[in-house]
Design a protein around this motif. Structure first.
Motif, short mmCIF file in Angstrom:
data_model
loop_
_atom_site.label_atom_id
_atom_site.label_comp_id
_atom_site.label_asym_id
_atom_site.label_seq_id
_atom_site.Cartn_x
_atom_site.Cartn_y
_atom_site.Cartn_z
N ILE A 151 30.46 29.02 42.60
CA ILE A 151 31.65 29.57 41.69
C ILE A 151 32.37 30.46 42.51
O ILE A 151 33.77 30.38 42.88
CB ILE A 151 31.45 30.20 40.51
N GLY A 152 31.92 31.14 43.17
CA GLY A 152 32.50 32.41 44.08
C GLY A 152 33.09 31.72 45.29
O GLY A 152 34.22 32.03 45.50
N LEU A 153 32.41 31.08 45.92
CA LEU A 153 33.05 30.47 47.22
C LEU A 153 34.01 29.59 46.89
O LEU A 153 34.72 29.58 47.67
CB LEU A 153 31.53 29.81 47.95
N LEU A 154 33.72 28.52 46.02
CA LEU A 154 34.71 27.63 45.84
C LEU A 154 35.91 28.22 45.16
O LEU A 154 36.88 27.54 45.83
CB LEU A 154 34.23 26.55 44.59
N SER A 155 35.86 29.14 44.50
CA SER A 155 37.18 29.96 44.16
C SER A 155 37.92 30.30 45.33
O SER A 155 39.18 30.39 45.42
CB SER A 155 36.99 31.01 42.96
N ALA A 156 37.15 31.07 46.32
CA ALA A 156 37.95 31.76 47.45
C ALA A 156 38.46 30.74 48.21
O ALA A 156 39.68 30.78 48.87
CB ALA A 156 36.78 32.40 48.21
N ILE A 157 37.61 29.67 48.31
CA ILE A 157 38.42 28.34 48.97
C ILE A 157 39.70 27.95 48.46
O ILE A 157 40.80 27.59 48.95
CB ILE A 157 37.42 27.14 49.12
N TYR A 158 39.74 27.91 46.81
CA TYR A 158 40.88 27.49 46.29
C TYR A 158 41.96 28.54 46.51
O TYR A 158 43.12 28.06 47.13
CB TYR A 158 40.61 27.42 44.71
N LEU A 159 41.54 29.78 46.31
CA LEU A 159 42.76 30.79 46.77
C LEU A 159 43.14 30.73 48.27
O LEU A 159 44.53 30.82 48.32
CB LEU A 159 42.18 32.13 46.56
N VAL A 160 42.32 30.68 49.28
CA VAL A 160 43.00 30.45 50.53
C VAL A 160 43.43 29.06 51.06
O VAL A 160 44.70 29.19 51.43
CB VAL A 160 41.81 30.76 51.46
N GLU A 161 42.92 28.20 50.67
CA GLU A 161 43.18 26.74 51.08
C GLU A 161 44.22 25.81 50.27
O GLU A 161 44.89 25.16 50.62
CB GLU A 161 42.04 25.86 51.42
N TYR A 162 44.12 26.20 48.94
CA TYR A 162 44.87 25.46 48.19
C TYR A 162 45.90 26.03 47.15
O TYR A 162 46.84 26.15 46.86
CB TYR A 162 43.92 24.44 47.11
N GLY A 163 45.43 27.28 46.71
CA GLY A 163 46.15 27.83 45.76
C GLY A 163 47.40 28.75 46.44
O GLY A 163 48.77 28.66 46.18
N ASP A 164 46.88 29.45 47.35
CA ASP A 164 47.85 30.19 48.40
C ASP A 164 48.67 31.15 47.12
O ASP A 164 47.91 32.09 46.55
CB ASP A 164 48.67 29.41 49.14
N GLN A 165 49.86 30.96 47.11
CA GLN A 165 50.81 31.78 46.49
C GLN A 165 51.13 31.20 45.23
O GLN A 165 52.06 31.84 44.38
CB GLN A 165 51.97 32.14 47.26
N SER A 166 50.35 30.32 44.61
CA SER A 166 50.73 29.70 43.23
C SER A 166 50.53 30.79 42.12
O SER A 166 49.77 31.56 42.49
CB SER A 166 50.01 28.45 43.01
N LYS A 167 50.90 30.50 40.99
CA LYS A 167 50.80 31.49 39.84
C LYS A 167 49.60 31.36 39.47
O LYS A 167 48.91 32.57 39.60
CB LYS A 167 51.77 30.97 38.71
N LEU A 168 49.04 30.35 39.44
CA LEU A 168 47.27 30.36 39.06
C LEU A 168 46.72 31.30 40.11
O LEU A 168 45.90 32.04 39.68
CB LEU A 168 46.86 28.84 39.01
N ALA A 169 46.79 31.12 41.48
CA ALA A 169 45.83 31.75 42.41
C ALA A 169 46.20 33.21 42.13
O ALA A 169 45.32 33.91 42.39
CB ALA A 169 46.49 31.29 43.61
N ARG A 170 47.45 33.64 41.94
CA ARG A 170 47.81 34.99 41.87
C ARG A 170 47.20 35.67 40.82
O ARG A 170 46.42 36.89 40.90
CB ARG A 170 49.38 35.22 41.79
N TRP A 171 47.09 34.94 39.73
CA TRP A 171 46.57 35.52 38.23
C TRP A 171 45.04 35.56 38.59
O TRP A 171 44.44 36.52 38.40
CB TRP A 171 46.67 34.30 37.15
N ILE A 172 44.20 34.53 39.25
CA ILE A 172 43.17 34.49 39.77
C ILE A 172 42.63 35.73 40.50
O ILE A 172 41.65 36.59 40.39
CB ILE A 172 42.55 33.38 40.49
N ARG A 173 43.40 35.88 41.54
CA ARG A 173 43.31 36.87 42.57
C ARG A 173 43.05 38.57 41.67
O ARG A 173 42.40 38.93 42.00
CB ARG A 173 44.28 37.03 43.72
#
Lengths: 356, 364, 311
Positions: A151-173
């Motif tokens: 879960i942690g690794l995939l989320s990190a991949i999402y944050l860096v590779e896919y989400g970047d500055q999207s709203k969802l990614a910022r909330w997750i971060r």
């Protein structure tokens, strides 16, 4: 340079420097303070703590006054603050030293082969072992790792590779950051409430401990993995794309292996962080005297809970069990320190070669 | 890069796996062998009274040695925890220092959990000691009235006239008294406050309860916590199961006109003169302890601990519960507890009744 | 610094990419769900306690009067811990970033990390087995000489199991995190500002006061708040050290102490029945909300004043 050479020499003697205390002044002051404090303390028969406290006060006052008379007020303040900083460091180190010393001193007599290979089953009135607790701790922590790492690794991949500055990614971060502050007891209550609803009231099992610990572990894994993935140079990704490799294969074959060292370090540190958690396991795992290899059935002992219950509920042989609690604490500290060491070594060992 | 990284990863991974297998392959050094004649197997989960802890350790060890495939877990988390855990169905049996309380709905809750009236038999009788830590004072005589005042915070110094009057020969200092009480719910507390309210001649105004009623004094968790707190603090006084006070000094309490030290015999004597509560159902052997007895040698500040179980269980569990409970109340079990925990073996009449009740446990 | 573009340049998305992207997004959402789950489960299990009566709340008439003293104790212990820890942590952080020579600084860094790695139950063991007994004479002295201050009213505990002892243990436990964050911020002070101050003739302390501290102020505040969050939620050390009666008092050194939410849950959860458990879970929810707000605020300050972004 020329200015200096042609400077008028008719001026009255103006010192270019203020008078300064010699470089060894703080040490000298410390030595004098220690001697004076020892003298006073011994005549008044104080204990060591009192003498040290007095020495510190004498040193602070003495050095400041000395500096004030010889140098000036500003320099005196500077010396005072410098001394205070070192005193703060000294005070901060006292608990660490005394803690390690106490645990080693009280715990080492308990350590022997029997201590590590026996459980407490059928053991009365004699020292038993903590094998059951070690096994339980390993199984519970393994369960937590198995849940948290994907879960942690995939989320990190999402944050860096896919989400970047999207709203969802910022909330997750942001919420992952906040999540690092969840009290461990709350995680335990959550797991307890969850398992009570799923498997009936009062359910206690090792896997529940894994769930509770993973709640504490996931944010650490996400944060460290995210930092590591960010460090992977964009060139590597671009090169891979240019060769026609799909993005997901690029991530798995190029990005992850490059960041592997840092990720392993992060995961190991996260394991070290949660392996000593007590409160959630107390609620959701309970305790037992026997070895239990099945994380999905029955209570499971763990080192922290063993330490807590042996020290606070020792029963009729408190001395034996308290010694065992200290011994288990020593084993736990050794495990945690070893994990920290492994994390640092892994960081070095897996570090990507920089020779491009 | 990918290959090498994976290969590097493999080495520690394999090592970790190997370690895991090595660990899971063998049990603990003391868990192999044992008696394999027994047909019983499985795990029993119990919790409750921490006063019973020492005795329960002995019973579990004895029973597990006879039946090597059985594991009995007992969490000495307190009688309140035991009863609640049992009533929610989380536990197979409970140990409680106080009989199920009908006014709090415990009897009904137990009935709902079991589908029939729960069984309740005494298994452990032990004196509660008033232990203290005071240098130079080896014997201390206290009446229930004085004890009440001390624990209520009304007597705060060791040389209070009330204590001096009962101990004319002791060298009592003028230092402060720190009364230590249980911070958790406890049957020991209930027995102690029951004694104070019945025998305290009105000095104790709170009703008998598992929860300590006042907020003054020092709070400690569990019997062991109380002992540790008394040991750590000079001038402390507290109450705890006599088997666990170790080398602390214990006070003698006033019974009739004499002062009696806590002893297993005294507790057994106090139990013998106490009637069985006849308002209870068939399988419920609750005893109404007479705290005000003046019987010579009796020590009425004692606790009677009960085993609480269901009359029926699913499948094989019934045999397991029955066998374990029978072992506890058997002569062997009671003797083992007496050796290990200094408790008083159950009086013969009570023991036979208990065995009869346990015999009625059956599979659904 | 993230250098990845969401567009790979290819107009049609491949199946593998789609699956993988959504898997990672699902993992991220799982975290949000877990966090929401914590709040929801605690609320669901805590709500029944709202109507609870005295017998289930240790004699308190309603949930509010039951939780309030616990909140008081939690805040008191955490704030004292903070008062002790922050000056020490700043001293240690400054010694690492500005005072100690490089090798010494690295060594101190390792030692502080070591302090952070010690499990809380071991701190509890140390607090009750080592620190508490050694503080008894100190408390006695405080009660005798400074008894006029409400904090040291006494009578002094003769076991050392007081809220002040618990706070000292908490202070030691939060020292590493406060130190680590302050140290990082101090180290990030622009070198030019520092050298400009020194060039103007400032002493080292004046340089720190003029260049480092103003720059690091928000960082220090958020470090302190993160430490506060830790201290609020810390369980085992307090549960083992404190003689908790659940009263409200400013007296820090007597044997009758306020309890904290976390310690109260750890100590009484096993004993609790029915509604009592709901009440404990409700108090856990209160703790969750308090720590959430504190951490939220701390992170918000960091986000707003991230030295990396500003200046």
């Amino acid at each position: 340079m020329t200015d200096l050479a042609t400077a008028p020499e008719t001026h009255q003697h103006v010192p270019l420097r203020h008078p300064r205390l010699p470089a060894f002044a703080p040490l000298l002051a410390a030595g004098i303070a220690a001697a004076a404090a020892a003298l006073i303390g011994m005549t008044l028969s104080w204990n060591l703590t009192g003498i040290v406290a007095l020495a510190i006060v004498i040193h602070l006052v003495g050095l400041t006054l000395w500096s004030r008379t010889v140098e000036n007020a500003r320099a005196a303040t500077d010396r005072l603050v410098t001394s205070l900083v070192w005193v703060a460091l000294l005070i901060a180190m006292i608990p660490l030293v005394s803690l390690i010393w106490k645990v080693v001193q009280e715990g080492s007599p308990a350590l022997n082969a029997k201590f590590l290979t026996w459980s407490m089953r059928n053991v009365i009135g004699e020292p038993g072992g903590i094998y059951h607790a070690i096994v339980g701790t390993l199984i519970i922590t393994l369960a937590a790792t198995v849940i948290s790492v994907p879960i942690g690794l995939l989320s990190a991949i999402y944050l860096v590779e896919y989400g970047d500055q999207s709203k969802l990614a910022r909330w997750i971060r942001f919420l992952v950051d906040v999540m690092t502050g969840i009290p461990s007891i709350v995680a335990g209550l959550f797991a307890y409430a969850l398992f009570s609803i799923l498997f009936g009231p009062g359910t206690q099992m090792g896997f529940g401990g894994g769930v509770a610990l993973s709640l504490l572990m996931i944010p650490i894994v996400v944060r460290s993995a995210e930092e590591m993935l960010k460090l992977v140079p964009a060139d590597l990704r671009e090169a891979s794309y240019a060769l026609g490799v799909p993005k997901w294969r690029t991530i798995i074959k190029v990005v992850l292996p490059t960041a592997m060292g840092g990720i392993i370090t992060g995961v190991t540190l996260a394991v070290a962080r949660v392996i000593g958690e007590t409160a959630p396991l107390l609620i959701i795992c309970g305790g037992t005297d026997s070895v239990n290899f099945n994380p999905f059935h029955g209570q499971m002992a763990s080192l922290p809970v063993f330490i807590y219950s042996s020290y606070t509920q020792p029963g009729s042989n408190p001395e034996i069990l308290k010694t065992m609690a200290w011994g288990a604490a020593l084993v736990l500290i050794i495990i945690v320190m070893a994990l920290n060491l492994v994390a640092r070594l892994a960081g070095k060992f897996f570090a990507p070669k920089r020779g491009r | 890069m990918n290959r090498t990284a994976l290969r590097r990863l493999a080495a520690p991974g394999v090592a970790a796996l190997a370690l895991g297998f090595a660990l899971s392959a063998c049990g603990a050094g003391n868990e192999t062998g044992g008696n394999s004649d027994s047909k019983l197997s499985g795990t029993l989960k119990g919790a409750g009274s921490s006063a019973q802890e020492s005795a329960m350790d002995a019973w579990r060890a004895g029973f597990q040695k006879d039946n090597s495939d059985v594991t009995v877990n007992y969490d000495p988390s307190g009688s309140g925890a035991g009863v609640s855990g049992f009533n929610t169905g989380a536990l197979d049996f409970a140990g409680s220092d106080a009989a199920l309380d009908p006014t709090k709905g415990e009897v009904d809750a137990a009935k709902t959990r079991c589908g029939a009236n729960a069984l309740e038999v005494p298994d452990y009788v032990s004196p509660i000691a008033v232990a203290y830590n005071l240098d130079g004072v080896d014997t201390l005589n206290l009446s229930a009235k004085t004890v009440s005042a001390i624990f209520d915070g009304k007597i705060t110094k060791w040389n209070d006239p009330a204590i001096v009057a009962e101990n004319p020969d002791a060298k009592l200092p003028g230092s402060a008294i720190t009364p230590v009480h249980r911070s958790d719910e406890s049957g020991t507390t209930k027995n102690f406050t029951d004694y104070l309210s019945q025998a305290g001649e009105g000095a104790w105004t709170h009703p008998a309860d598992k929860v300590w009623p006042t907020t003054s004094g020092e709070a400690a968790n569990g019997t062991s916590g109380v002992i540790a707190a008394i040991k750590a603090g000079a001038g402390s006084i507290g109450y705890a199961d006599e088997s666990q006070v170790g080398d602390l000094s214990v006070a003698s309490i006033k019974v009739g006109d004499a002062y009696v030290k806590p002893s297993a015999d005294g507790a057994a004597k106090a139990l013998e003169v106490s009637p069985i509560d006849d308002s209870r159902t068939e399988g419920d052997l609750a005893v109404k302890v007479d705290r005000t007895t003046t019987e010579a040698g009796a020590y009425p500040l004692m606790l009677t601990s009960y085993l609480i179980a269901c009359p029926t269980y699913d499948g094989g569990k019934a045999d397991l519960v029955k066998a374990f409970l029978k072992y506890i109340v058997s002569t062997t079990g009671q003797q083992e507890a007496a050796d290990n925990a200094g408790s008083a073996p159950l009086p013969d009449a009570l023991q036979q009744k208990a065995e009869q009740i346990i015999d009625t446990i059956s599979a659904k | 610094m993230t250098s990845v573009t969401t567009e790979t340049g290819s107009p049609k998305r491949r199946l593998g990419d789609l699956v993988f992207a959504n898997t990672t997004r699902a993992a991220g959402v799982t975290i949000l769900v877990a966090l929401a789950g914590v709040a929801i489960f605690l609320t669901a299990e805590g709500l029944p306690a709202v109507g609870a009566k005295a017998p289930d709340l240790k004699g308190h008439s309603n949930l509010l009067t039951y939780v309030a003293p616990l909140v008081f104790g939690t805040l008191l212990a955490a704030v004292i811990a903070l008062v002790i820890a922050v000056p020490l942590a700043l001293g240690v952080a400054l010694s690492v970033s500005h005072y100690a020579p490089k090798p010494v600084a690295v060594g101190i860094g390792y030692l502080v990390d070591l302090l952070a790695a010690v499990p809380s139950v071991v701190y509890g063991l140390w607090g009750i087995g080592f620190l508490g007994p050694r503080l008894i004479p100190v408390y006695q002295w405080l009660a005798d000489h400074l008894g006029f201050i409400p904090f040291f009213d006494g009578p002094a505990s003769n076991t050392g199991r007081t809220i002040l002892t618990a706070s000292i243990v908490l202070a030691i436990m939060i020292l590493p995190i406060v130190t680590a964050i302050s140290r990082e911020i101090f180290a990030q002070t622009p070198r030019l500002n520092e050298e400009a101050a020194l060039a103007l003739g400032a002493t080292r302390w004046e340089m720190i006061r003029l260049a480092v501290l103003p720059y690091a102020r928000s960082g220090i505040v958020s470090a302190a708040m993160l430490g506060l969050g830790r201290a609020l939620g810390e369980t085992m050390a307090v549960a083992m050290v404190l003689s908790a009666s659940g009263v409200v008092t400013w007296d820090l050194i007597s044997s009758t102490n306020p309890s904290t939410i976390a310690a109260n849950v750890a100590l009484t959860f096993q004993d609790a029945t029915g509604l009592q458990r709901n009440a404990l879970i409700a108090s856990g929810l209160v703790l969750f909300v308090i720590t959430f707000v504190v951490n939220f605020a701390a992170r918000a300050i960091v986000e707003r004043n991230d030295p990396g972004k500003a200046r």
